[in-house]
Design a protein around this motif. Structure first.
Motif, mmCIF file in Angstrom:
data_model
loop_
_atom_site.group_PDB
_atom_site.id
_atom_site.type_symbol
_atom_site.label_atom_id
_atom_site.label_comp_id
_atom_site.label_asym_id
_atom_site.label_seq_id
_atom_site.Cartn_x
_atom_site.Cartn_y
_atom_site.Cartn_z
ATOM 1 N N ARG A 182 0.835 -1.196 0.000
ATOM 2 C CA ARG A 182 0.000 0.000 0.000
ATOM 3 C C ARG A 182 0.870 1.246 0.000
ATOM 4 N NH1 ARG A 182 -4.771 -1.171 4.475
ATOM 5 N NH2 ARG A 182 -5.913 -2.769 3.280
ATOM 6 N N PRO A 183 0.508 2.233 -0.807
ATOM 7 C CA PRO A 183 1.272 3.485 -0.797
ATOM 8 C C PRO A 183 0.917 4.325 0.414
ATOM 9 C CG PRO A 183 -0.568 3.657 -2.317
ATOM 10 C CD PRO A 183 -0.573 2.246 -1.806
ATOM 11 N N LEU A 184 1.782 5.265 0.718
ATOM 12 C CA LEU A 184 1.507 6.195 1.803
ATOM 13 C C LEU A 184 0.268 7.019 1.475
ATOM 14 C CD1 LEU A 184 3.115 7.122 4.436
ATOM 15 C CD2 LEU A 184 3.808 9.087 3.061
ATOM 16 N N ALA A 185 0.170 7.443 0.205
ATOM 17 C CA ALA A 185 -0.973 8.217 -0.283
ATOM 18 C C ALA A 185 -1.009 8.099 -1.796
ATOM 19 C CB ALA A 185 -0.861 9.681 0.130
ATOM 20 N N VAL A 186 -2.160 8.396 -2.368
ATOM 21 C CA VAL A 186 -2.334 8.383 -3.816
ATOM 22 C C VAL A 186 -2.784 9.767 -4.257
ATOM 23 C CG1 VAL A 186 -3.554 7.380 -5.787
ATOM 24 C CG2 VAL A 186 -2.955 5.934 -3.828
ATOM 25 N N ALA A 187 -2.011 10.393 -5.131
ATOM 26 C CA ALA A 187 -2.378 11.690 -5.697
ATOM 27 C C ALA A 187 -3.017 11.459 -7.056
ATOM 28 C CB ALA A 187 -1.147 12.571 -5.832
ATOM 29 N N LEU A 188 -4.141 12.128 -7.305
ATOM 30 C CA LEU A 188 -4.853 12.012 -8.573
ATOM 31 C C LEU A 188 -5.001 13.386 -9.208
ATOM 32 C CD1 LEU A 188 -6.708 9.893 -6.409
ATOM 33 C CD2 LEU A 188 -7.070 9.045 -8.713
ATOM 34 N N PRO A 189 -3.935 13.970 -9.708
ATOM 35 C CA PRO A 189 -4.020 15.301 -10.319
ATOM 36 C C PRO A 189 -4.832 15.261 -11.602
ATOM 37 C CG PRO A 189 -1.896 14.308 -10.772
ATOM 38 C CD PRO A 189 -2.582 13.396 -9.801
ATOM 39 N N ALA A 190 -5.425 16.398 -11.942
ATOM 40 C CA ALA A 190 -6.234 16.493 -13.159
ATOM 41 C C ALA A 190 -5.642 17.476 -14.164
ATOM 42 C CB ALA A 190 -7.662 16.923 -12.800
ATOM 43 N N THR A 191 -4.613 18.211 -13.773
ATOM 44 C CA THR A 191 -3.995 19.193 -14.669
ATOM 45 C C THR A 191 -2.481 19.099 -14.556
ATOM 46 O OG1 THR A 191 -3.864 20.948 -13.005
ATOM 47 C CG2 THR A 191 -5.939 20.751 -14.262
ATOM 48 N N PRO A 192 -1.756 19.533 -15.596
ATOM 49 C CA PRO A 192 -0.294 19.560 -15.495
ATOM 50 C C PRO A 192 0.196 20.392 -14.309
ATOM 51 C CG PRO A 192 -0.972 19.831 -17.778
ATOM 52 C CD PRO A 192 -2.218 19.896 -16.953
ATOM 53 N N ALA A 193 -0.491 21.473 -14.009
ATOM 54 C CA ALA A 193 -0.083 22.311 -12.877
ATOM 55 C C ALA A 193 -0.154 21.536 -11.570
ATOM 56 C CB ALA A 193 -0.967 23.560 -12.806
ATOM 57 N N GLN A 194 -1.158 20.684 -11.435
ATOM 58 C CA GLN A 194 -1.277 19.878 -10.220
ATOM 59 C C GLN A 194 -0.184 18.815 -10.148
ATOM 60 O OE1 GLN A 194 -5.293 18.355 -10.048
ATOM 61 N NE2 GLN A 194 -6.200 20.385 -9.742
ATOM 62 N N VAL A 195 0.167 18.222 -11.301
ATOM 63 C CA VAL A 195 1.287 17.274 -11.328
ATOM 64 C C VAL A 195 2.559 17.974 -10.873
ATOM 65 C CG1 VAL A 195 2.760 15.838 -12.790
ATOM 66 C CG2 VAL A 195 0.282 15.852 -13.149
ATOM 67 N N GLN A 196 2.778 19.153 -11.410
ATOM 68 C CA GLN A 196 3.959 19.925 -11.056
ATOM 69 C C GLN A 196 3.993 20.223 -9.562
ATOM 70 O OE1 GLN A 196 4.149 23.976 -12.635
ATOM 71 N NE2 GLN A 196 6.357 23.729 -12.975
ATOM 72 N N ALA A 197 2.851 20.619 -9.020
ATOM 73 C CA ALA A 197 2.777 20.955 -7.596
ATOM 74 C C ALA A 197 3.046 19.736 -6.721
ATOM 75 C CB ALA A 197 1.417 21.560 -7.270
ATOM 76 N N VAL A 198 2.518 18.582 -7.119
ATOM 77 C CA VAL A 198 2.755 17.350 -6.352
ATOM 78 C C VAL A 198 4.241 17.017 -6.344
ATOM 79 C CG1 VAL A 198 2.390 14.848 -6.333
ATOM 80 C CG2 VAL A 198 0.450 16.379 -6.702
ATOM 81 N N LEU A 199 4.876 17.091 -7.519
ATOM 82 C CA LEU A 199 6.298 16.772 -7.603
ATOM 83 C C LEU A 199 7.142 17.764 -6.805
ATOM 84 C CD1 LEU A 199 6.512 15.792 -11.377
ATOM 85 C CD2 LEU A 199 6.874 14.273 -9.423
ATOM 86 N N GLN A 200 6.804 19.037 -6.885
ATOM 87 C CA GLN A 200 7.559 20.041 -6.130
ATOM 88 C C GLN A 200 7.423 19.809 -4.626
ATOM 89 O OE1 GLN A 200 5.753 23.570 -7.767
ATOM 90 N NE2 GLN A 200 7.394 23.878 -9.287
ATOM 91 N N THR A 201 6.208 19.462 -4.201
ATOM 92 C CA THR A 201 5.961 19.211 -2.783
ATOM 93 C C THR A 201 6.732 17.984 -2.305
ATOM 94 O OG1 THR A 201 3.762 20.209 -2.917
ATOM 95 C CG2 THR A 201 4.188 18.730 -1.061
ATOM 96 N N CYS A 202 6.640 16.911 -3.065
ATOM 97 C CA CYS A 202 7.322 15.673 -2.678
ATOM 98 C C CYS A 202 8.834 15.845 -2.698
ATOM 99 C CB CYS A 202 6.900 14.532 -3.602
ATOM 100 S SG CYS A 202 5.192 13.985 -3.354
ATOM 101 N N HIS A 203 9.340 16.593 -3.660
ATOM 102 C CA HIS A 203 10.782 16.828 -3.730
ATOM 103 C C HIS A 203 11.255 17.637 -2.529
ATOM 104 C CE1 HIS A 203 14.555 18.701 -5.269
ATOM 105 N NE2 HIS A 203 14.749 17.470 -5.693
ATOM 106 N N ARG A 204 10.474 18.620 -2.148
ATOM 107 C CA ARG A 204 10.843 19.447 -0.994
ATOM 108 C C ARG A 204 10.909 18.618 0.281
ATOM 109 N NH1 ARG A 204 7.333 21.818 2.415
ATOM 110 N NH2 ARG A 204 5.614 21.632 0.902
ATOM 111 N N LEU A 205 9.996 17.656 0.410
ATOM 112 C CA LEU A 205 9.937 16.825 1.615
ATOM 113 C C LEU A 205 10.819 15.577 1.533
ATOM 114 C CD1 LEU A 205 6.086 16.944 2.317
ATOM 115 C CD2 LEU A 205 7.891 18.212 3.507
#
Length: 503
Positions: A59-82
C-alpha cells in the motif's frame, strides 16, 4: 473524509513514525490538490497496491490524482521538498511490478489525463495525454483512415504513458516497430517539477537524443503527461496464415526461414500446444489442437502486395514442415485467428489460480532451444508453463501457472522465472523485451550486466534524479542485491527487495 491529525515532532532517532510521516505528507499535498485528488486511507489505497504483477503488493503512503499539469507539477515540487518517493502509475496493467508503490512514498496516478488533444491527419500525428488508452488513439484516428501501430495485447486498457515507460510492442511490432519507433515527442516534468520536453515533431531535435533515453526508462527519469505519436495509413487489406507444426523445432526454424526469405510479416506469432489448448477453449478460434506449435503470420498492404506475400509465406512454411495451413478469407476470420493470441492471458487465468508472465528476448534461431529448455524447467520446478511468443523478433512470453496462496509454489515460480531469464541471456538474448524490469527482474539484471554497467545506468538516473525519488528501487539493482543473488540467498520464500528499504 476524515482529516489527518497534524504531524507531531520526531520522537525517535530514526525520524517520524509511519503515521506521523503520512500525516505530514498528506497535509502538504492537501495544500496543492482538491479534496477529490488525494487518497490515503487503507480502503482507498488498496486498489493501488500492485500492478499486473499481483504476487507483490504494497500500500502506498498516499495516492495523488491530479487532473492538470499544474497539479502534477505541484505534487512533484511538494514531494521533492519533503524528500518523498514518487511512483507514477497509469492503468496498472504493467507485468513487472514497475508501479509497485513505495511504503513511504506517494503513488502519482495519471488516470485523469485521458484526453486526445489533437489529431493532425495531414502531419499524420496524434497529440494525446498520457492516460489515453492505446486502442483509443486508433479509434480516434480511424475517421481519417489512420491508426497507431504498436498494439500490446492489453491495448484495450493500457495507456500510452505506460507504453512509453516500458517501450511496449505488440503483435505487429516486427514490421512497424516498438513504441520508441512510433513516438515523436514526450512532455512531462522532472522530479523537481520542472517542465521538460523530449523529441519533437520535426525530423530531428536539437541536442542529445533524450527521447530514446526516456522511452523505456520505467518512470525513473521523469513523469510523462503528454505524448505525440506517429500515425500510419490503415492498410487496404490484411490476411493471416495459421500454420501448424508437429514439433516446436520445426516451428522455430520456420520463423527463421520466413525472415531469411526477405519477408517481414506484419505479425509473426507462435503458441505452443498448452497455450493453444487454453485459448481455443476460451475463444474457439479454430486452432489445431493436435499441433505441437502454431504460427500466425500476417500480411498487410494493397491487395496485390498481400496476395504475393501470402503465397510466398505459404511456400516457405510448407517447405519448413508445416502440417496444415489455413489462410483467412475474410476480415472476420482474420480477427478470429488473432483472438486467441490476444486473449492468451485471460485464457491462462481460467486454468490456473495465478500466473506469472515472463518476458525475455532471444535470437530467433534459438526459439526451439528455449522451448525445450522451458519444458525441462517444468519438471524441475513442478509447475506448468504455457508459451506464447512474438516469434518474429524473438520476444518470449512464458506464462508460469501457480497458486499464490501457496508460498512454496510462489517461491518455485520465482525460481522458474529467473531460470528462464538467465537461460535467455546464456542463449545470447536479454532479460526483457517490452515488460520492463520493475522489481521482478532486478536480480536477473545482475546476470546480464556487470556491476560497472549497472553503475553507469545509475549515473544516468542521477543526472535526472540525484535523490533517487522517482520510482526508487526499480530497474537498477544495488551491489548488495547482486552479491546476495550471487550466493543464491532467498528470504521468506521470495526474492528480497533491499532497494526499497532505503527510505
Amino acid at each position: 473524509m476524515q482529516e489527518p491529525s497534524a504531524p507531531t515532532p520526531r520522537t525517535t532517532a530514526d525520524g517520524p513514525t509511519h503515521a506521523q510521516w503520512q500525516a505530514l505528507v498528506v497535509q502538504a499535498l492537501q495544500a496543492v490538490l482538491p479534496p477529490e485528488g488525494l487518497l490515503w486511507t487503507g480502503e482507498q489505497t488498496t486498489p493501488y497496491e500492485c500492478d499486473g504483477l499481483t504476487a507483490y503488493r504494497q500500500r502506498p503512503l498516499a495516492v495523488a490524482l491530479p487532473a492538470t499539469p499544474a497539479q502534477v507539477q505541484a505534487v512533484l515540487q511538494t514531494c521533492h521538498r519533503l524528500g518523498v518517493p514518487v511512483v507514477a502509475r497509469g492503468a496498472g496493467t504493467g507485468l513487472s511490478g514497475g508501479a509497485l508503490p513505495h511504503e513511504r512514498g506517494v503513488t502519482l496516478s495519471l488516470a485523469r489525463f485521458n484526453q486526445i488533444v489533437k489529431i493532425d491527419p495531414l502531419a499524420r500525428t496524434a497529440r494525446v495525454q498520457c492516460g489515453v488508452r492505446n486502442l483509443a488513439i486508433s479509434e480516434a484516428a480511424a475517421a481519417h483512415g489512420l491508426y497507431y501501430a504498436p498494439d500490446p495485447s492489453s491495448q484495450i486498457a493500457c495507456t500510452i504513458g505506460g507504453n512509453v515507460a516500458e517501450n511496449s510492442g505488440g503483435v505487429h511490432c516486427l514490421k512497424y516497430g516498438l513504441t520508441l519507433h512510433n513516438v515523436l515527442a514526450v512532455k512531462g516534468f522532472t522530479v523537481e517539477g520542472e517542465p521538460v520536453e523530449f523529441g519533437g515533431e520535426a525530423l530531428d531535435a536539437p541536442g542529445y537524443d533524450l527521447l530514446a533515453v526516456v522511452t523505456g526508462s520505467e518512470g525513473m527519469l521523469a513523469v510523462t503527461t503528454e505524448v505525440t505519436v506517429r500515425l500510419l495509413p490503415k492498410p487496404q487489406l490484411a490476411r493471416c496464415i495459421m500454420a501448424s507444426f508437429a514439433d516446436v523445432r520445426a516451428a522455430g526454424e520456420a520463423v527463421a526461414a520466413v525472415i531469411a526469405a526477405g519477408i517481414i510479416p506484419a505479425g509473426l506469432e507462435m503458441m505452443d500446444k498448452p497455450m493453444t489448448a487454453a485459448v481455443e477453449d476460451f475463444v474457439h478460434a479454430g486452432y489445431d489442437l493436435n499441433a505441437a506449435a502454431i504460427l500466425l503470420c500476417e500480411s498487410d498492404g494493397t491487395p496485390e502486395e498481400v496476395a504475393e506475400e501470402i503465397a510466398r509465406m505459404s511456400e516457405v512454411l510448407t517447405q519448413a514442415g508445416a502440417t496444415q495451413i489455413a489462410v483467412s478469407q475474410t476480415e472476420a476470420e482474420r480477427l478470429k485467428f488473432w483472438s486467441g493470441r490476444k486473449n492468451a492471458f485471460p485464457a491462462s487465468g481460467r486454468i490456473s489460480p495465478d500466473y506469472m508472465c515472463m518476458d525475455s528476448t532471444i535470437p530467433r534461431k534459438r526459439l526451439a532451444d528455449i522451448l525445450l529448455a522451458i519444458a525441462e524447467m517444468e519438471k524441475k520446478y513442478d509447475l506448468r508453463c504455457c508459451n506464447v511468443f512474438h516469434a518474429g523478433d524473438g520476444n518470449l512470453h512464458p506464462l508460469i501457472l501457480f497458486d499464490a496462496n501457496d508460498p512454496d509454489q510462489l517461491h518455485r515460480c520465482e525460481l522458474f522465472g529467473a531460470d528462464i531469464l538467465e537461460t535467455s541471456v546464456a542463449m545470447g538474448g536479454t532479460i526483457t523485451g517490452e515488460h520492463g524490469v520493475g522489481v521482478e527482474k532486478l536480480s536477473s539484471m545482475c546476470v546480464q550486466f556487470t556491476a560497472a554497467e549497472n553503475a553507469q545506468m545509475m549515473a544516468l538516473k542521477h543526472a535526472f534524479d540525484p535523490g533517487e525519488l522517482l520510482n526508487p528501487g526499480k530497474l537498477i539493482p544495488t551491489l548488495a542485491r547482486c552479491a546476495e543473488y550471487g550466493k543464491q540467498v532467498f528470504k521468506g520464500g521470495r526474492l528480497p527487495f533491499p532497494e526499497l528499504e532505503r527510505f
